[in-house]
Write a protein that holds these residues in place. Structure first.
Motif, short mmCIF file in Angstrom:
data_model
loop_
_atom_site.label_atom_id
_atom_site.label_comp_id
_atom_site.label_asym_id
_atom_site.label_seq_id
_atom_site.Cartn_x
_atom_site.Cartn_y
_atom_site.Cartn_z
N TYR A 13 47.33 37.02 34.56
CA TYR A 13 48.08 38.18 35.01
C TYR A 13 49.09 37.78 36.08
CZ TYR A 13 43.90 40.27 32.90
OH TYR A 13 42.86 40.58 32.05
N ASP A 14 50.18 38.57 36.19
CA ASP A 14 51.29 38.15 37.04
C ASP A 14 50.98 38.17 38.53
OD1 ASP A 14 51.26 40.90 37.44
OD2 ASP A 14 53.30 41.25 36.70
N TRP A 15 49.92 38.88 38.95
CA TRP A 15 49.57 38.92 40.36
C TRP A 15 48.67 37.77 40.79
CZ3 TRP A 15 44.37 39.11 40.29
CH2 TRP A 15 43.74 39.77 39.24
N GLY A 16 48.32 36.90 39.86
CA GLY A 16 47.32 35.87 40.12
C GLY A 16 47.79 34.76 41.04
N GLY A 17 46.83 34.00 41.54
CA GLY A 17 47.11 32.89 42.43
C GLY A 17 47.68 31.69 41.69
N LEU A 18 48.29 30.81 42.44
CA LEU A 18 48.94 29.63 41.85
C LEU A 18 48.10 28.37 41.99
CD1 LEU A 18 52.61 30.22 43.09
CD2 LEU A 18 51.52 30.99 40.96
N SER A 32 52.40 28.61 37.11
CA SER A 32 52.03 29.84 36.42
C SER A 32 50.77 30.42 37.05
CB SER A 32 51.81 29.58 34.93
OG SER A 32 50.78 28.64 34.74
N PRO A 33 50.66 31.75 37.12
CA PRO A 33 49.53 32.36 37.82
C PRO A 33 48.24 32.29 37.00
CG PRO A 33 50.93 34.06 36.89
CD PRO A 33 51.63 32.76 36.66
N LEU A 92 47.10 43.99 43.25
CA LEU A 92 46.78 44.52 41.93
C LEU A 92 47.22 45.97 41.86
CD1 LEU A 92 44.81 42.05 42.39
CD2 LEU A 92 43.25 43.22 40.82
N SER A 93 47.14 46.55 40.68
CA SER A 93 47.57 47.92 40.49
C SER A 93 46.71 48.90 41.28
CB SER A 93 47.52 48.29 39.00
OG SER A 93 46.21 48.15 38.50
N LEU A 94 47.30 50.05 41.57
CA LEU A 94 46.57 51.20 42.09
C LEU A 94 45.74 51.74 40.93
CD1 LEU A 94 46.42 53.14 44.60
CD2 LEU A 94 48.17 54.49 43.42
#
Length: 398
Positions: A13-18, A32-33, A92-94
């Motif tokens: 997912y795009d919010w993930g760590g590197l 990439s995350p 992350l999303s609400l």
């Protein structure tokens, strides 16, 4: 049935760590995350045993051996929990996870509508509720549950904007869960309106301008962080309605089904009922279902829930975290070679090595775990101990 190594899915997912999950499981850090490592039998990304057999298929083929009669009688022929490592570089999303009745109704409704299980606009991916518990591995930040209306009004004092004024009016009419629901509805309903982004930005500018006289520097910093990550999204203002949570390594929080929350940053181990039902209302590029979120949310103001933790051991440090749910519990082991430690005595257990090296031992045999490796300890394996100098986590059914 013997111990078995597991091969687990990494979610990108795009919010993930590197770096964190990449380092844990030995993936290249290529920019990439990597957001989540899933360990379990959820049909969308089940762990696999040697030869590629799905853990879900292994459970279904012999539930008595894998789960034990106690767990199989309670939950049927399925693993009731899902274990994750979660690495959040950005918010992350609400979101809210539905209660059991809402999950069943929503899943059947979307099935009748002809939505495929992997449809981008699907909200309910299974029939299960999804309470969850997170144990921090690094400093971890989040939002969870509603502040009191009085506290929200204090944070809004001096801020301008159409949305802010509507929230004030909602809380002025009812300083209760009723008012908090109306306030959230105002904010999430505005998403996508032609005027919304400019109105949010005007309020964010007011937050930025009051830096020296803020009623809460931390709450304002959260608004600015979210507005930078998701410009114009009213979810940044929703953060003022929610409790701000900070965890140090080893501290935990429990998020019951129905609780509005958003993880902001950090690395943690997360365990939940085996479900992928997430109802989103903002701070995301994924499907948003604000109406479903509002219908499933609990609005009574309360502080975040901290689960019970029991610590035992003389040389090794064994910490067990229990939440008020039937599906899962979590134990962490900071092992000393001088003192092996026992796992939960029965049921399906999944062990993950977070650091160091360890050996999982039963009367019938043993299995070695290096950092990032994991194994299934089926019910049929019986009494099981872990030994070595590793930092382990074990998911189990109480």
């Amino acid at each position: 049935m013997a111990l078995a190594h597991l091969d687990n899915t990494v979610q990108r997912y795009d919010w993930g760590g590197l770096e964190a999950i990449q380092d844990l499981v030995g993936l290249p850090s290529d920019g990439s995350p990597a957001a989540e490592l899933w360990l379990g039998a959820h049909p969308s990304a089940p762990s696999r045993l040697a030869g590629g057999t799905s853990l879900a298929d292994v459970v279904a083929a012999d539930p008595d051996a894998v789960l034990g009669r106690r767990v199989a009688d309670r939950f049927g022929p399925r693993l009731p929990y899902l274990l994750k490592v979660l690495a959040a570089r950005r918010a992350l999303s609400l979101q809210v996870h539905p209660r059991p009745h809402a999950a069943r109704a929503g899943f059947q409704r979307e099935n009748r509508a002809g939505l495929s299980l992997d449809a981008a606009d699907r909200s309910f991916h299974d029939e299960q509720h999804k309470p969850e518990m997170l144990v921090a591995l690094t400093p971890f930040e989040g939002l969870a549950g509603f502040r009191s209306p009085r506290a929200v009004l204090t944070l809004l004092d001096g801020l301008d904007g159409k949305l802010v004024e509507q929230v004030r009016e909602a809380l002025g009419r009812a300083r209760s869960a009723v008012g908090l629901r109306a306030a959230l509805e105002v904010l999430v309903a505005a998403r996508g309106s032609a005027w919304c982004a400019a109105d949010v930005e005007a309020t964010v500018a007011g937050v930025r301008a009051r830096a020296g006289a803020s009623p809460s520097q931390r709450a304002d910093a959260t608004v600015l962080q979210l507005a930078e990550q998701h410009p114009g999204d009213p979810g940044a203002l929703v953060s003022l309605l929610l409790n701000r949570v900070s965890l140090e390594p080893g501290e935990a929080m429990f998020v019951p089904a129905g609780e509005v929350h958003a993880y902001l940053s950090g690395l943690g181990v997360e365990i939940m009922a085996s479900s992928d039902n997430v109802l989103r209302a903002g701070l995301t590029t994924k499907h948003v279902d604000a109406d479903a979120l509002v219908e499933c949310a609990a609005f009574a103001p309360r502080p975040p829930v901290r689960p019970d933790a029991e610590v035992v051991g003389t040389h090794s440090l064994v910490t067990t975290y229990r939440a008020p749910v039937e599906e899962f519990a979590l134990t962490t082991f900071d092992l000393d070679p001088a003192e092996p430690a026992a796992l939960a005595p029965d049921g399906p257990r999944i062990v993950l090595a977070l650091d160091g090296a360890a050996q999982v031992r039963t009367e019938a045999g043993s299995i070695d775990l290096a950092r990032g490796e994991s194994c299934l300890v089926p019910h049929a394996a019986g009494a099981t101990t872990v030994a070595g100098d590793g930092h382990l986590v074990c998911a189990w059914v109480p």
